[in-house]
Design a protein around this motif. Structure first.
Motif, PDB file in Angstrom:
ATOM      1  N   THR A  75     -24.799 -61.012  88.314  1.00 30.68           N
ATOM      2  CA  THR A  75     -23.668 -60.447  89.043  1.00 30.68           C
ATOM      3  C   THR A  75     -24.143 -59.434  90.082  1.00 30.68           C
ATOM      4  O   THR A  75     -24.730 -58.410  89.717  1.00 30.68           O
ATOM      5  N   PRO A  76     -23.893 -59.675  91.369  1.00 30.38           N
ATOM      6  CA  PRO A  76     -24.236 -58.668  92.377  1.00 30.38           C
ATOM      7  C   PRO A  76     -23.241 -57.515  92.295  1.00 30.38           C
ATOM      8  O   PRO A  76     -22.053 -57.727  92.032  1.00 30.38           O
ATOM      9  N   ALA A  77     -23.723 -56.307  92.527  1.00 24.42           N
ATOM     10  CA  ALA A  77     -22.856 -55.143  92.404  1.00 24.42           C
ATOM     11  C   ALA A  77     -23.325 -54.043  93.338  1.00 24.42           C
ATOM     12  O   ALA A  77     -24.458 -54.061  93.841  1.00 24.42           O
ATOM     13  N   ILE A  78     -22.434 -53.078  93.544  1.00 24.14           N
ATOM     14  CA  ILE A  78     -22.782 -51.833  94.223  1.00 24.14           C
ATOM     15  C   ILE A  78     -23.125 -50.826  93.143  1.00 24.14           C
ATOM     16  O   ILE A  78     -22.426 -50.723  92.128  1.00 24.14           O
ATOM     17  N   VAL A  79     -24.222 -50.118  93.319  1.00 23.80           N
ATOM     18  CA  VAL A  79     -24.655 -49.148  92.324  1.00 23.80           C
ATOM     19  C   VAL A  79     -24.602 -47.756  92.936  1.00 23.80           C
ATOM     20  O   VAL A  79     -24.948 -47.551  94.107  1.00 23.80           O
ATOM     21  N   ALA A 124     -28.183 -57.124  97.253  1.00 19.62           N
ATOM     22  CA  ALA A 124     -27.102 -58.024  97.620  1.00 19.62           C
ATOM     23  C   ALA A 124     -26.635 -57.696  99.027  1.00 19.62           C
ATOM     24  O   ALA A 124     -26.845 -56.587  99.531  1.00 19.62           O
ATOM     25  N   TYR A 125     -26.006 -58.673  99.670  1.00 21.57           N
ATOM     26  CA  TYR A 125     -25.351 -58.444 100.948  1.00 21.57           C
ATOM     27  C   TYR A 125     -23.883 -58.842 100.786  1.00 21.57           C
ATOM     28  O   TYR A 125     -23.494 -59.456  99.779  1.00 21.57           O
ATOM     29  N   PHE A 126     -23.065 -58.485 101.764  1.00 26.06           N
ATOM     30  CA  PHE A 126     -21.622 -58.631 101.644  1.00 26.06           C
ATOM     31  C   PHE A 126     -21.103 -59.473 102.802  1.00 26.06           C
ATOM     32  O   PHE A 126     -21.576 -59.354 103.932  1.00 26.06           O
ATOM     33  N   THR A 127     -20.149 -60.340 102.518  1.00 26.70           N
ATOM     34  CA  THR A 127     -19.520 -61.134 103.577  1.00 26.70           C
ATOM     35  C   THR A 127     -18.017 -60.878 103.579  1.00 26.70           C
ATOM     36  O   THR A 127     -17.400 -60.671 102.536  1.00 26.70           O
ATOM     37  N   ALA A 128     -17.430 -60.878 104.765  1.00 27.63           N
ATOM     38  CA  ALA A 128     -15.983 -60.689 104.924  1.00 27.63           C
ATOM     39  C   ALA A 128     -15.544 -61.378 106.200  1.00 27.63           C
ATOM     40  O   ALA A 128     -16.373 -61.725 107.056  1.00 27.63           O
ATOM     41  N   ASP A 129     -14.228 -61.602 106.351  1.00 31.00           N
ATOM     42  CA  ASP A 129     -13.705 -62.220 107.565  1.00 31.00           C
ATOM     43  C   ASP A 129     -14.168 -61.456 108.800  1.00 31.00           C
ATOM     44  O   ASP A 129     -14.349 -60.237 108.773  1.00 31.00           O
ATOM     45  N   ALA A 130     -14.313 -62.184 109.888  1.00 25.52           N
ATOM     46  CA  ALA A 130     -14.804 -61.575 111.121  1.00 25.52           C
ATOM     47  C   ALA A 130     -13.862 -60.505 111.661  1.00 25.52           C
ATOM     48  O   ALA A 130     -14.254 -59.705 112.507  1.00 25.52           O
ATOM     49  N   SER A 131     -12.638 -60.464 111.170  1.00 25.94           N
ATOM     50  CA  SER A 131     -11.696 -59.441 111.613  1.00 25.94           C
ATOM     51  C   SER A 131     -11.978 -58.086 110.979  1.00 25.94           C
ATOM     52  O   SER A 131     -11.406 -57.073 111.381  1.00 25.94           O
ATOM     53  N   ASP A 179     -10.897 -50.994 107.327  1.00 25.63           N
ATOM     54  CA  ASP A 179     -12.272 -50.563 107.122  1.00 25.63           C
ATOM     55  C   ASP A 179     -12.483 -49.954 105.745  1.00 25.63           C
ATOM     56  O   ASP A 179     -13.505 -49.340 105.486  1.00 25.63           O
ATOM     57  N   VAL A 180     -11.494 -50.122 104.856  1.00 23.58           N
ATOM     58  CA  VAL A 180     -11.595 -49.552 103.518  1.00 23.58           C
ATOM     59  C   VAL A 180     -11.822 -50.663 102.498  1.00 23.58           C
ATOM     60  O   VAL A 180     -10.994 -51.567 102.352  1.00 23.58           O
ATOM     61  N   LEU A 181     -12.968 -50.596 101.828  1.00 25.64           N
ATOM     62  CA  LEU A 181     -13.339 -51.581 100.815  1.00 25.64           C
ATOM     63  C   LEU A 181     -13.085 -50.966  99.445  1.00 25.64           C
ATOM     64  O   LEU A 181     -13.704 -49.969  99.075  1.00 25.64           O
ATOM     65  N   THR A 182     -12.150 -51.555  98.706  1.00 19.97           N
ATOM     66  CA  THR A 182     -11.798 -51.022  97.395  1.00 19.97           C
ATOM     67  C   THR A 182     -12.682 -51.645  96.327  1.00 19.97           C
ATOM     68  O   THR A 182     -12.869 -52.869  96.286  1.00 19.97           O
ATOM     69  N   LEU A 183     -13.226 -50.790  95.459  1.00 20.48           N
ATOM     70  CA  LEU A 183     -14.168 -51.229  94.434  1.00 20.48           C
ATOM     71  C   LEU A 183     -13.575 -51.064  93.041  1.00 20.48           C
ATOM     72  O   LEU A 183     -12.691 -50.240  92.815  1.00 20.48           O
ATOM     73  N   LYS A 184     -14.130 -51.840  92.133  1.00 19.78           N
ATOM     74  CA  LYS A 184     -13.728 -51.767  90.736  1.00 19.78           C
ATOM     75  C   LYS A 184     -14.937 -51.393  89.899  1.00 19.78           C
ATOM     76  O   LYS A 184     -15.960 -52.067  89.941  1.00 19.78           O
ATOM     77  N   GLU A 185     -14.851 -50.306  89.137  1.00 15.60           N
ATOM     78  CA  GLU A 185     -15.973 -49.884  88.317  1.00 15.60           C
ATOM     79  C   GLU A 185     -16.123 -50.795  87.110  1.00 15.60           C
ATOM     80  O   GLU A 185     -15.138 -51.166  86.462  1.00 15.60           O
ATOM     81  N   GLU A 186     -17.386 -51.147  86.795  1.00 14.58           N
ATOM     82  CA  GLU A 186     -17.693 -52.023  85.664  1.00 14.58           C
ATOM     83  C   GLU A 186     -18.548 -51.259  84.661  1.00 14.58           C
ATOM     84  O   GLU A 186     -19.494 -50.561  85.037  1.00 14.58           O
ATOM     85  N   GLY A 221     -25.573 -41.161  84.694  1.00 11.74           N
ATOM     86  CA  GLY A 221     -25.800 -40.924  86.114  1.00 11.74           C
ATOM     87  C   GLY A 221     -25.800 -42.168  86.962  1.00 11.74           C
ATOM     88  O   GLY A 221     -26.118 -42.113  88.152  1.00 11.74           O
ATOM     89  N   VAL A 222     -25.430 -43.332  86.392  1.00  7.96           N
ATOM     90  CA  VAL A 222     -25.419 -44.597  87.125  1.00  7.96           C
ATOM     91  C   VAL A 222     -24.066 -45.270  86.931  1.00  7.96           C
ATOM     92  O   VAL A 222     -23.550 -45.348  85.808  1.00  7.96           O
ATOM     93  N   LYS A 223     -23.466 -45.761  88.018  1.00  9.30           N
ATOM     94  CA  LYS A 223     -22.211 -46.512  87.943  1.00  9.30           C
ATOM     95  C   LYS A 223     -22.360 -47.809  88.728  1.00  9.30           C
ATOM     96  O   LYS A 223     -23.040 -47.853  89.759  1.00  9.30           O
ATOM     97  N   TYR A 224     -21.712 -48.863  88.219  1.00 10.85           N
ATOM     98  CA  TYR A 224     -21.721 -50.166  88.886  1.00 10.85           C
ATOM     99  C   TYR A 224     -20.307 -50.505  89.332  1.00 10.85           C
ATOM    100  O   TYR A 224     -19.327 -50.231  88.624  1.00 10.85           O
ATOM    101  N   TYR A 225     -20.215 -51.142  90.512  1.00 15.37           N
ATOM    102  CA  TYR A 225     -18.916 -51.544  91.042  1.00 15.37           C
ATOM    103  C   TYR A 225     -18.988 -52.970  91.565  1.00 15.37           C
ATOM    104  O   TYR A 225     -20.001 -53.383  92.141  1.00 15.37           O
TER     105      TYR A 225
END
Length: 653
Positions: free
Chosen positions: A515-519, A587-594, A501-508, A489-493
């Motif tokens: 390692t910071p991740a999206i859960v 964790a927090y996320f950083t990306a170009d200002a665009s 506006d689309v952030l593509t994730l990779k499942e780990e 029931g838990v996945k990490y990306y």
């Protein structure tokens, strides 16, 4: 008649005893306590002499057997004498309420009972101000007012009565009624050695609640100067040394060096600085943890820090809650500098003055303290009873490491207010089962969510666990150990790419340490288990990355020029325009200002709204692929129509 004295009302829950001395009594009376809107009546007083009332035992709700409680005692409005409308008289020469005796041990294990903790019965009387004990020849008892639960004597080595004058005491008696330990002392009545003979039984006395000195039937007087105890103690010290404030440079606001007023050891209304409550001069305290104003008593102060706009000053005084506290052991006011408003990211102090305008008093020093780089927050040594400094260290919720390698003995229980605090120890000394580091190994690392954790680089965890509740489907995570595999029931990306506006994730299937991740969770909580070498939270290295933290962190957008900063909120990556506060192990996320202000996630080629399109555009309607209207996004493909006329396909997994 209400007993006079402001101390006899308010929160009296810590008090256990009422004492009074009565003479010339004609007809009886009683003492009542008015508390919590109820009247509690005490035992009737019908004879002259010294009377001691146990508050929790001797006061009942009027016309009812229910006894007064500590909750009732938090709301006392009056203590009164009640004659039941009968005529008569009595002379009350002394009236007091008392807390149970408390012992404050120094680092050598020395402590004293306060003379105000002594009470007498029968023909003995005691003056706590002069220390004079008198006997009218009928004998009686001199007792120490101990708490009902008793005092732990198991680490005591001696009890000594320092006295002069006539010998009025026949013997002393010490009891631990809970553990059924009792002993009388005759030859050693004024000085008991608990390390030899029959007195050694008190090495198992954890609840001593009776210490009585039995008076002889002789007329006379003696003076008691002190009743001292000595114990084996676990002492505490801080690593490093404080810095005297006056050794730091002082400046005018234009950067010109200036000289600060320095009034230590003299009566003054200005102790340090310019004496002005304005943004005129400053000393930079950035990097220090505490500002300490030392004095012999708890007389207050005012400290003026330059506020964020430099338009005035930030007045912090001894009544500023959550920022200022009194350190009883060190005898100083302590200002938590992490909670002081900053000016251009710096902590600037202008002046320190007395507690009220024009009032002069004396301070003994002003110092600054910070924990040396890489050092433990506190260092403990010895065995036995905790000193007040040790108790304070264990109560410090910000402490991340406590060095207990100097603690001797076995099965010593140490518990910090910060559940993630790491105790450095030698094998066999502590009874703690978690977060104990022996050498470079922690057998059982248990991480509590949102509480600070030290940098454990170079340490290995044999077994590590982290658990937290999850009210949303998505969140972020960062842990100091390798998470071996995703639980059911838990996945990490991790981050793949960003397109608009689309952030593509990779499942780990597993995460390396730090390692910071999206859960993503399907239930209401996450448990992450692992082991191995521990690391610190990684520093930012480039663009388009998750950045983790092991303690609460406020991230400023100004520190990431040319980039946006994001945190997950309500299942959506939301941009922080000025700042983001990130809890520990997130964790927090950083990306170009665009990049867009709010981001959607993509798993492979499927775009997902993360449960919500809030903040993207105003939604007009949602449909299934068959065209049926829907109240909200559903699992599978959704057709979303916006008020601007645009239409988007949104996949919800």
């Amino acid at each position: 008649m209400v007993v006079p004295g402001g101390s006899f009302s308010g929160d009296l829950s810590e008090y256990t005893t009422i004492g009074l001395t009565v003479a010339d009594i004609e007809n009886g009376f009683r003492v009542d306590i008015i508390a919590n809107g109820k009247t509690f009546t005490g035992k009737g007083i019908t004879t002259n002499g010294q009377i001691v009332l146990n508050i929790l035992e001797d006061f009942n709700l009027q016309w009812n057997p229910d006894k007064i409680t500590k909750e009732d005692l938090k709301q006392v409005t009056a203590i009164r004498f009640n004659t039941n409308s009968q005529e008569g008289k009595a002379t009350v020469t002394k009236f007091y309420i008392a807390k149970p005796a408390a012992l404050l041990f120094d680092d050598e294990g020395n402590a004293e009972f306060d003379l105000s903790d002594l009470v007498t019965t029968g023909g003995l009387s005691f003056d706590e101000e002069t220390g004079v004990l008198t006997n009218d020849g009928t004998g009686g008892t001199l007792s120490i007012n101990l708490p009902a639960e008793g005092i732990d004597f198991s680490n005591f080595t001696s009890l000594t009565v320092e006295r002069s004058g006539e010998d009025l005491i026949a013997n002393s008696v010490i009891k631990d009624e809970t553990n059924n330990i009792e002993n009388g002392f005759w030859g050693s009545k004024y000085g008991v050695n608990f390390t030899q003979g029959d007195a050694m039984k008190f090495n198992k006395a954890t609840n001593v609640n009776v210490i009585n000195f039995i008076g002889k039937t002789e007329v006379g007087s003696m003076t008691i100067s002190a009743i001292k105890v000595k114990a084996n103690v676990i002492a505490c010290k801080l690593p490093g040394d404080p810095v005297v404030l006056n050794t730091l440079p002082y400046y005018a606001m234009n950067g010109t060096p200036a000289t600060a007023t320095w009034n230590v050891g003299v009566s003054s209304d200005t102790y340090y600085g310019s004496g002005e409550s304005a943004a005129t001069y400053y000393v930079d305290l950035t990097g220090y943890e505490e500002l300490r104003i030392h004095r012999d008593d708890k007389t207050g102060f005012r400290a003026f820090f330059i506020n964020a706009s430099a338009a005035g000053t930030n007045n912090i005084n001894n009544n500023t809650s959550d920022v200022v506290s009194w350190d009883e052991v060190g005898s100083y006011w302590k200002i938590d500098l992490s909670k002081v408003e900053k000016y251009n990211g710096k902590i600037y102090l202008n002046t320190i003055k007395s507690e009220s305008w024009g009032t002069k008093n004396v301070i003994t020093n002003i110092t600054l303290y910070k924990t040396p780089q890489g050092a433990a927050n506190y260092i403990l040594s010895g065995k036995g009873t905790f000193t007040p400094a040790t108790q304070s260290a264990l109560a410090d919720a910000s402490a991340k490491v406590i060095d207990a390698t100097g603690v001797t003995g076995t099965n010593v229980a140490l518990e910090s207010a910060n559940p993630n605090c790491i105790f450095l120890a030698n094998a066999g000394t502590l009874s703690n089962t978690k977060n104990v580091q022996i050498g470079n190994t922690i057998e059982k690392l248990v991480i509590t969510d949102k509480k600070p954790l030290a940098d454990l680089t170079g340490v290995t965890a044999t077994d590590a666990t982290y658990t937290r509740s999850m009210t949303n489907r998505f969140g972020t995570i960062c842990l100091p150990y390798a998470v071996k595999s995703s639980a059911s029931g838990v996945k990490y990306y991790t981050i793949g790419s960003l397109d608009g506006d689309v952030l593509t994730l990779k499942e780990e299937t597993e995460l390396a340490a730090g390692t910071p991740a999206i859960v993503e969770v399907s239930g209401e909580s996450i448990t992450a288990e692992g082991s191995g070498a521990l690391v610190a939270a990684g520093a930012p290295t480039g663009n388009l990355e998750l950045i983790g933290t092991f303690e609460e962190k406020t991230v400023l957008a100004a520190d990431y020029a040319g980039k946006n900063i994001y945190a997950i909120k309500n299942n959506q990556f939301v941009q922080g325009l000025n700042s983001i506060t990130v809890p520990a192990f997130r964790a927090y996320f950083t990306a170009d200002a665009s990049a867009e202000a709010n981001l959607r996630l993509a798993f492979g080629d499927e775009a997902t709204a993360i449960d919500s399109l809030t903040g993207e555009k105003s939604i007009k309607a949602i449909y299934s692929v068959s065209g049926a209207s829907q109240a909200s996004l559903q699992k599978g493909m959704n057709i979303v129509e916006f008020t601007d006329g645009s239409v988007k396909k949104v996949m919800v997994k």
